[in-house]
Design an enzyme around this catalytic site. Sequence first.
Site, short mmCIF file in Angstrom:
data_model
loop_
_atom_site.label_atom_id
_atom_site.label_comp_id
_atom_site.label_asym_id
_atom_site.label_seq_id
_atom_site.Cartn_x
_atom_site.Cartn_y
_atom_site.Cartn_z
N CYS A 120 0.81 -1.21 0.00
CA CYS A 120 0.00 0.00 0.00
C CYS A 120 0.84 1.26 0.00
O CYS A 120 2.06 1.24 0.15
CB CYS A 120 -0.89 0.02 1.25
SG CYS A 120 -1.58 -1.59 1.67
N ARG A 127 -0.12 3.31 -6.27
CA ARG A 127 0.23 2.33 -5.24
C ARG A 127 -0.93 1.41 -4.91
O ARG A 127 -0.78 0.43 -4.19
CB ARG A 127 0.71 3.04 -3.96
CG ARG A 127 2.09 3.61 -4.11
CD ARG A 127 2.65 4.10 -2.78
NE ARG A 127 4.09 4.25 -2.89
CZ ARG A 127 4.97 3.32 -2.60
NH1 ARG A 127 4.56 2.14 -2.18
NH2 ARG A 127 6.25 3.54 -2.72
N PHE A 169 -3.25 -1.90 -2.25
CA PHE A 169 -3.10 -2.79 -3.40
C PHE A 169 -3.29 -4.20 -2.86
O PHE A 169 -2.48 -4.68 -2.09
CB PHE A 169 -1.71 -2.64 -4.02
CG PHE A 169 -1.45 -3.54 -5.20
CD1 PHE A 169 -1.40 -3.02 -6.48
CD2 PHE A 169 -1.27 -4.91 -5.05
CE1 PHE A 169 -1.16 -3.84 -7.58
CE2 PHE A 169 -1.04 -5.73 -6.13
CZ PHE A 169 -0.98 -5.20 -7.40
N ASN A 216 1.55 -0.49 5.61
CA ASN A 216 2.06 -0.81 4.28
C ASN A 216 3.10 -1.90 4.45
O ASN A 216 4.21 -1.65 4.93
CB ASN A 216 2.69 0.42 3.63
CG ASN A 216 3.42 0.06 2.33
OD1 ASN A 216 3.19 -0.99 1.75
ND2 ASN A 216 4.31 0.95 1.89
N GLY A 217 2.74 -3.13 4.08
CA GLY A 217 3.71 -4.21 4.21
C GLY A 217 3.05 -5.53 4.49
O GLY A 217 1.86 -5.71 4.29
N GLU A 223 19.90 -15.42 -15.69
CA GLU A 223 20.48 -14.22 -15.07
C GLU A 223 21.88 -13.99 -15.60
O GLU A 223 22.61 -14.92 -15.88
CB GLU A 223 20.53 -14.41 -13.55
CG GLU A 223 21.15 -13.25 -12.80
CD GLU A 223 21.07 -13.41 -11.30
OE1 GLU A 223 21.44 -12.46 -10.59
OE2 GLU A 223 20.64 -14.47 -10.83
N GLN A 238 14.29 -16.43 -7.02
CA GLN A 238 13.82 -17.78 -7.29
C GLN A 238 14.82 -18.43 -8.23
O GLN A 238 15.40 -17.78 -9.07
CB GLN A 238 12.44 -17.79 -7.96
CG GLN A 238 11.43 -16.84 -7.36
CD GLN A 238 11.16 -17.12 -5.90
OE1 GLN A 238 11.47 -18.17 -5.41
NE2 GLN A 238 10.61 -16.16 -5.21
N LYS A 279 17.53 -22.73 -5.92
CA LYS A 279 17.04 -22.94 -4.56
C LYS A 279 15.91 -21.95 -4.33
O LYS A 279 16.14 -20.77 -4.09
CB LYS A 279 18.16 -22.74 -3.54
CG LYS A 279 19.04 -21.54 -3.82
CD LYS A 279 20.12 -21.37 -2.78
CE LYS A 279 20.99 -20.17 -3.13
NZ LYS A 279 22.01 -19.92 -2.13
N GLN A 300 23.44 -19.84 -7.05
CA GLN A 300 24.80 -19.41 -6.77
C GLN A 300 25.64 -19.62 -8.02
O GLN A 300 25.38 -20.55 -8.80
CB GLN A 300 25.42 -20.25 -5.64
CG GLN A 300 24.75 -20.07 -4.30
CD GLN A 300 25.34 -20.99 -3.25
OE1 GLN A 300 26.09 -21.90 -3.56
NE2 GLN A 300 24.99 -20.76 -2.01
#
Length: 1660
Positions: free
Chosen positions: A69, A102, A288, A308-309, A1019, A1085, A1088, A1094
């Site tokens: 939020c 938001r 949100f 917010n959280g 990545e 993600q 693992k 890694q």
Amino acid sequence: MRPHKSALSAVVAAAAAASAFRPGTTQRSAIPRPVDRRATALDAFRLKEGEAHNMFDGPRPLVLERDACGVGFIANTSGDEEFGTHKVLMQGLRALDCMEHRGACGGDGISGDGAGVMTQVPWKLFSEYRDEGCPRPGVGMVFLPREEARRGAAMDVIRRVCEANDLIFLGWREVPVDYDVLGPQAGGSAPSIWQLFVRAPSRLDDTEDARDGFERTLYLVRRRIAVELKAADLLLKEDGSEEVYFASFSSQTIVYKGMVQGCVLPRFYKDLRDEDYTTKFVIYHRRFSTNTNPRWPLAQPMRVVGHNGEINTLIGNVNWVKAREKSKAMPDDKLNDLFSAENTANILELCNTQDVPNVLEPLVDLDRSDSANLDAVFELMTRSRHTAPCAIMALVPTAYENEPSLANNPEIVDFYKFHGGLLEAWDGPALLVYSDGKSIGASLDRNGLRPARYSITKDGTVYMMSETGVVDLNEADIVSKGRLGPGTMINVNLKTGEFKDNIAIKSEIARRRPYGEWNAKGRKDVAKMEFDDGRLYDDATATFAQGTFGWGLEDIGMQIQDMAGSGKETTYSMGDDAPLAVLSERPHTPYNYFKQRFAQVTNPPIDPLREGVVMSFAMTLGKKESIYKVSEKGARLIHLESPILNSNEMKRIASFAKEENGGFKQATISTRYALSDGPEGIRQAIDAICNKAVEDVRSGIEVIILSDFAADQSVLDDTTYIPPVVAVGAVHHRLIAEGLRMDAGIVIETGSAWSTHHFAMLVGYGANAVHPYLALETVKQWHGLDRTQSMMKAGKLSSTTLDKAQQNYRHAVENGLLKILSKMGISLLSSYQGAQIFEAIGLGEEVIDVSFKGTTSRIGGVSLADIASETVMMRPETASEKAKLTNYGYYKPLPSKGEYHANSSDLAKLLHDAIGLDKSVSAATNRDNLENDGVKPKSVANYEIFKKSLEGAPLANIRDLLDFESDRESISIDEVEPAAEIMKRFCTGAMSLGALSREAHETLAIAVNRIGGKSNSGEGGEDVIRGKDITDVDDNGRSSTFPHLAGLKNGDSANSFVHQVASGRFGVTPEFLVTAKQLEIKMAQGAKPGEGGQLPGPKVSDYIATLRSSKPGDLAQLIHDLHAVNEKAGVSVKLVSSIGIGTVACGVAKAQADVIQISGGDGGTGASPLSSIKHAGMPWELGLSEAHSALLSNGLRDRVTLRADGGMRTGRDIVIAAMMGAEEFGFGTIAMIAEGCVMARVCHLNTCPVGVTSQKEELRKKFPGTPEHVVNFFMFVADEIRELMAHLGYSKFEDMIGRSDLLKEDDAQISRIAKTKGITLSGFFSSIPDSKDDRAFLRATPAEGGGLKNDVVHINGFSSDLDREMCNHPDVKAAIETNAGDYALSFNIKNTDRSTCAMLAGDIARKYGNKGLNGNLNINMYGSAGQSFGAFMLPGMKVRLTGEANDYVGKGIHGGEIVVLPEADAGFVAADSSIVGNACLYGATGGDFHANGRAGERFCVRNSGAYAVCEGTGDHCCEYMTGGVVVVLGTVGRNVGAGMTGGIGYFYDEDGRFEERVNLEIVKYQRVITPAGEAQLKSIVERHFEKTGSEKAEAILDHWDEEVGKFWQLFPPSESSSAVVAATILGEVVKVSAIAPSEELCYLPVGAGLNPDQTTRCAD
């Protein structure tokens, strides 16, 4: 397993008999499920008698609704008006409107997820309800039923309860609203909204104490009303949501909120537009939500908090609150007296509010949101005479340990030490804004993972906001600008108007009580002690004991060796391809039936490696006192430095039992029971230990030790044991039920804990500490082996003493625990305790009810007797000197014995034979001399053998328990769509170049591009040369551009269709982004789940380091950034299957993602800790079905394409995934096998024998694969799919998508092994909505044209309008077209303009790549910039912002220049004020940055090339920096330079405290001692002054000779020999800017005097 001898035979036989499991059912909860929009019930997966749909079982905040939020407050108490002004409210509403981005809209695109305001009660508006006798009555804001009869009945109940408690009822007021402005969803569920007014009896004086008493009465009456409404069946709707709800009930504050967008709130509530609505403060909140089924009560603010959280420890927090409330007692007659001011205080401080539901509504409930539960506890604490700031400090504590800013305030540290023992932190990313009517304030979580800025104006008004710029302020009127840092707070006294910052608030509160004295007197500490050398058992007995507890040879040879030898967990690779424990033919410990949950995209994990300063292992033992009434007794606890105890620490704890040493009474309860009792004896044994624990605690025992220790071999022979996690869970929940859990701590003394997952589970299910006696015994046994000592002598293992080996083991366990906590976003082990952050897979209802209450187990499974049977099956035959542990093969496959592994060398050989691959043919052998590069003809017969080998394999996955059941006749295969169309749905997994060799990575990309599928870069970036088609292929299939590849064709493309942007941001440049056809976001993600992969150091070649030249952020913002920089590319988000993934997927869809990928928890190819590979993430069958169902039920399915991957190998897998909702399909490991992988499982060692996962040149030459091999495999899979389609009677693949009614449980498969008989899939899979007739979700939304979803890309809305305006400006177009000239442009900007400049950077990158423009675009902006200002900028772009900016300024900048400075007439001191937000220059690879003011947390995180200057930062500055230069002309927070491996930092140490704020794990620091360093620093400071006019820079330059001595130079080892660091280096070029033409300053010989020319900064 070997057969057991006679004494055991009867027991094993009984175990086998008991394994004819009773059919189990999964745990069900009373939590309502989403609105059921299915037209008909599914034909397949019919519910059995007694079953219910259970897909969305679990705590509502986890499985049905999460939110993020925007929140803030405005407070002005300085005016003459008694009741404030209407202006304050209007400013709050304006701020709410400016945070619209938001929030989000519901599935109808109109209804909002929630918006609201909390204000002072508007007494002018309510004047008719006030009089002299009662100037401030109580006002209730109530949501009531729209149906008149039910509304009237509810009103009668409310009035009756009020009057029964001496509240004089003044009347009802219908709140003026306009239902016409609501969207269909919000309007359909909107309540009737009324206000009630009550007054206190005249005998109640209008004093502050009396007012507090009145507030307590209103609070308790409100909770009493809920009880009476529930009894009258008026509280809840049929779906379980609230039908009557009090948004507020107070004489001080009132809340107006609803399921609306922020701009609609004042249109809906007409009161808010009334000039008589005046207030001195306003809290505003825009929500949100991940769920679009609207629930009005979930809008915020709550009654006292705007949040917010997310609270990651919610289940544990709720359990602990229930345990506290259960333990209190008070007579019913006292409970019913809710008016007496004195009595209400006693009720709140002492009473049982949880276990008398006939009197008061339960305080907490997992059917409510995390915000609502936090609000309830916070409200209770404020009503029980805690001040609001004090309550926040206790509930959401700062990371006070070793915090430099608290060095001069020991009283604050004492406060936290005291309360840390009383109350578990509500842990997670959180910005909390609060008001109890007396004060208003805000507090940030200990990690600082939410933005929070504030400004104070000349008239004393305080503006606090999630984003700066939401209120339009004149900078000349602002006297101060600041930000909340990690764990900090601000507060405004609403009576006096006094503003206090963090230290002032906390110091005042901490000084109210002598916490330091209390701690010194009552607290007992157990620090880490030396380990014993003595052995518990001889080797034969130790080995026998290990076997009984489930240890295998691998556990010692891999895990103990690595943990004791090097202090680290075992690293492994290739994911988890072994069967689920419940499907395995081998015995498993109960630990293996659980998977760890982890943070997904809405909720960032923590970095335990570099930000461990915010984490803590501290745990306590003893009786915990009330949190509502603080007293000296609260300090009397045993504090543990580590939860992993050795025998000496156990003796230390035992010593506290003596009266003179604390008098902590202790008792040991054995968890062993007679072997002869058989499997059914476990239930009686569990009852016995629970009864004993209850009896002991009632008798005053404060430390319970649950022990499975056997004194000798005879005890081991005659007894078995309750698995420790089963034992601790049972005792923990039983003590909670009896109201005794807070009166004692639990220590587990066990031989069945050695992996980090084991310890996490024991603590997660209630243990305060663990004594792993057998693990430590095993370390001693291992250390004494001749083989171990020989390896140490040979240097293969580090030489360690026995004590050091045990220290190493504990260190490895602790670090592993940190990782497990951190990937769920949790900082404190005390908050993780009892939080049950796991999902069970394969446990039956009985097991869950006894030991794991509240844990979700959705497919049923084993019983307690089955667990006992498995425990017995692990027992060795006898104890002898020659006995060895069983090698179960759980990790490394054992040919023909041990656990089954789906991917094996045998499987690879079968597939290679089918696709024509010979692993002996490569560049290192004779490939060039063979026809068609040695590619043999593919063999249909061999593919059939490959396929049959999988069909007849042991059970491994949920899909193995399913079969097809078509609704139509078979058709000819000629009628089925061609393989070429099906293969367009195929994708490769996101395997990075680095994890794979160039040969393997590029071969996969070319092959998938050939079939029209979607390859993935993984990545780490991608070589720009791959962006162009290959056109130089000769007759032999060779290309000079790609000489290391074979089997090429002209027209091939090695460019990955999907370019991945991971949390590390490695290799992310503008050109990388604009050359993608799809951009994938991977947030922690990978190999693992929950942590990411890694890349071991030896695999980082020069080439890979070049590609990766360059922290988890806000997902919606990152999607916005990517849509901005490349509007033509869709954005996909990768999730990993876990409970609650459905609600996360809804949030991702509403954030405008185009594709959602659901990956299975079996991980990937890269290197990962072994415990993470085995124990994180769920099967994709569950996650995919849940995501598809949630999206469909919420009207969001047509917005996104669903992609699934994870262990898919055959066409059967693909068809099952399609029927569960997938439209595209990823291949990972099997695709690697198709290009030559032989499953050696040494990816992490860089020694792949066929060069698939090695970076060694000599091994890469052995790579045998060609694109044709991979294409052959995909053709086989597509042909198999076509055969299945023909058999099922379907000609078009899309007609099978979402058709789970074509699947059924395969009873024969479920009955294959005894363990699986308790499994039932119908409860879960019957929850999938029926889409047989309504297929609209397969097309884009009507608003997007209704075509194929792959043809539609979501684009940003109004938040990119400024970018579009810039890109369309004639001068900009001319600059790009001509690539020359200087152009100047000016624009106004506001906080809703986000990712500004990214779209322009994308246009430039498309034409000129990363080189940017030869000319210059000089862009001036004025105002408050939204998030990601200046993202991905390129050379030739120069942006000057006069005003301020929010988070992520300069994210991914590759070149150009950003300057941010305040307005010339600003009323504040720039150097002391925040001007930019958090994570600025995140992942920057170049460019210059100058900010005339302070920056927030994580400044220059992962910077690899930018030159940046600011005038102060928060915590974690220069984190993971690999290049560039950072100059900070002010104070910094702690943890500077964590993970910094390149670049230089200069820090102006004006307060003399810089040294204590540096993380010295890698970097070093010194004064500026070299002429080159001084010249570089001075030139950069001069440049900063010229660019910004900085007064701070000017003052430093004016007294340079004196001030340069206050600078520290920070550098990692890689820079230690550079000229700016080492005084012995001569003649090196020194850079002072990333954008100057030469980027050079001069040559600086040591000792040479600098002439004026040399000291002049580089010209632009």
